[in-house]
Design an enzyme around this catalytic site. Structure first.
Site, short mmCIF file in Angstrom:
data_model
loop_
_atom_site.label_atom_id
_atom_site.label_comp_id
_atom_site.label_asym_id
_atom_site.label_seq_id
_atom_site.Cartn_x
_atom_site.Cartn_y
_atom_site.Cartn_z
N CYS A 115 1.24 -1.34 0.08
CA CYS A 115 -0.17 0.39 -0.20
C CYS A 115 0.89 0.98 -0.07
O CYS A 115 0.58 2.32 -0.06
CB CYS A 115 -0.94 -0.09 1.08
SG CYS A 115 -1.98 -1.83 1.34
N HIS A 240 -3.41 7.75 2.62
CA HIS A 240 -3.68 6.46 2.01
C HIS A 240 -5.28 6.44 2.34
O HIS A 240 -5.56 6.16 3.34
CB HIS A 240 -2.33 5.23 2.17
CG HIS A 240 -3.16 4.05 1.59
ND1 HIS A 240 -3.41 3.71 0.54
CD2 HIS A 240 -3.24 2.85 2.72
CE1 HIS A 240 -3.68 1.89 0.48
NE2 HIS A 240 -3.73 1.95 2.41
N ASN A 270 -9.57 0.14 -0.48
CA ASN A 270 -8.17 0.22 -0.08
C ASN A 270 -8.25 -0.80 -1.54
O ASN A 270 -7.87 -1.36 -1.17
CB ASN A 270 -7.91 -0.54 0.93
CG ASN A 270 -6.46 -0.33 0.94
OD1 ASN A 270 -5.88 -0.62 0.19
ND2 ASN A 270 -5.87 -0.48 2.35
#
Ligand code: COA
Length: 314
Positions: A115, A240, A270
């Site tokens: 990520c 994020h 996500n």
């Protein structure tokens, strides 16, 4: 010699057509829209078609970023793609993308930091430009997370989605990217991973959540300190997009109201390395950012890895 910086000249993104809502997931696993929204802030995510690969998604996002920058693909001399879910082991997604874009000769490689991948890729491209190794760089974050999600595991399948985001960086005498900060701690590998003998990801959600809140709180302070700034000097946090509660915790540590935080997690979940550039492009196209404003980008992910970038908008 005048110092050289990289400036962000264009952004682009792509989300697959199919939208998977919380209600549809709750028909398959024991969960509910209320639970998912309350614990994560996610309402839906986009899922790539079976024959739609990361190269397809990256190509659209990259073309949109190049168009926004007013730059032809053959002007690029560096292509860095952050992905954890490449369509094939090799050639790299970056080389496949280069061919689709019609560029020849640019350096092209993939980078894997889960990520945090986009922040790692941005920092890498920034260093290439500052050291005169490139003049125009394309940085892409792209993921097909639906391929590595266990759709029978309610604690993880609710979280992830597919998509791509891209930015074009060009050398400039004006900043641009002011600083980047990268970290990793491999001792936590087994809290969030695709185990070697498995095809799907496993996660100890609660432990990951606590580490994400702690390390993101630390890295935003590190970024402020490196630039002699305080929380109030940040105009926009572009975090994020994993979980709205993690985002809120970081904003609170910075003393930033949520109106100054770009949040797109509700509609795409996500998307790992694509999350930050998806959020960045969404806000850029809504013309949220003003010239000279300070944007703080941050991410946390498997590894663990975490990183940030401070930039001055166009
Ligand atoms: N629906 C309903 N209940 C669920 C559920 C779901 N989708 N997923 C888990 N639960 C249950 C658990 O089984 C547990 O039940 P129990 O108390 O009977 O054992 C209960 O909810 C609490 O589980 P817990 O894992 O402590 O919940 P949580 O508040 O930590 O929320 C996450 C779970 C996954 C949403 C949260 O931990 C999280 O977001 N973690 C970070 C994930 C992340 O961002 N990862 C990527 C980082 S880049």
């Amino acid at each position: 010699m005048t110092p050289l910086y990289s400036r962000l000249c264009g952004t682009g993104s792509y989300l697959p057509e199919r939208v998977l809502g919380n209600d549809e997931i709750s028909q398959r696993v024991d969960t509910s829209d209320e639970w998912i929204v309350a614990r994560t802030g996610i309402r839906s995510r986009h899922i790539a078609a079976a024959d739609e690969g990361v190269v397809d998604m990256a190509t659209v996002a990259a073309q949109r970023a190049l168009e926004a920058a007013g730059l032809a693909a053959d002007a690029l001399d560096l292509i860095v793609v952050a992905t954890t879910t490449p369509d094939q082991i090799f050639p790299s997604t970056a080389c496949l993308l280069q061919s689709r874009l019609g560029n020849r000769g640019a350096a092209a490689f993939d980078l894997q930091a889960v990520c945090t991948g986009f922040i790692y890729a941005l920092a890498t491209a920034d260093r290439f430009i500052r050291s005169q190794g490139a003049r125009h760089a394309l940085v892409v974050g792209v993921e097909k997370m639906s391929r590595i999600v266990d759709w029978d595991d309610r604690s993880t399948c609710i979280l992830f989605g597919d998509g791509a985001g891209a930015v074009v960086l060009s050398a400039s005498s004006k900043p641009g990217i002011l600083s980047t900060h990268l970290h990793a701690d491999g001792r936590y590998a087994d809290l969030l991973q695709v185990p070697a003998a498995a095809d799907t990801l496993t996660m100890q959600g609660n432990a990951v959540f606590r580490m994400a809140v702690r390390t993101l709180g630390e890295i935003v302070q590190e970024t402020l300190a490196a630039n002699g700034l305080e929380g109030k000097d940040i105009d926009w946090l572009v975090p994020h997009q994993a979980n709205i509660r993690i985002i809120q915790a970081t904003a609170e540590k910075l003393g930033l109201p949520m109106e100054r935080v770009v949040t797109t997690v509700a509609h795409h979940g996500n998307v790992s390395a694509a999350s930050v550039p998806l959020a960045l492009d969404d806000a850029a196209r809504r013309q949220c950012f003003r010239p000279g404003q300070h944007l703080l980008l941050e991410a946390f992910g498997g590894g663990f890895t975490w990183g940030s970038a401070l930039l001055r908008w166009l």
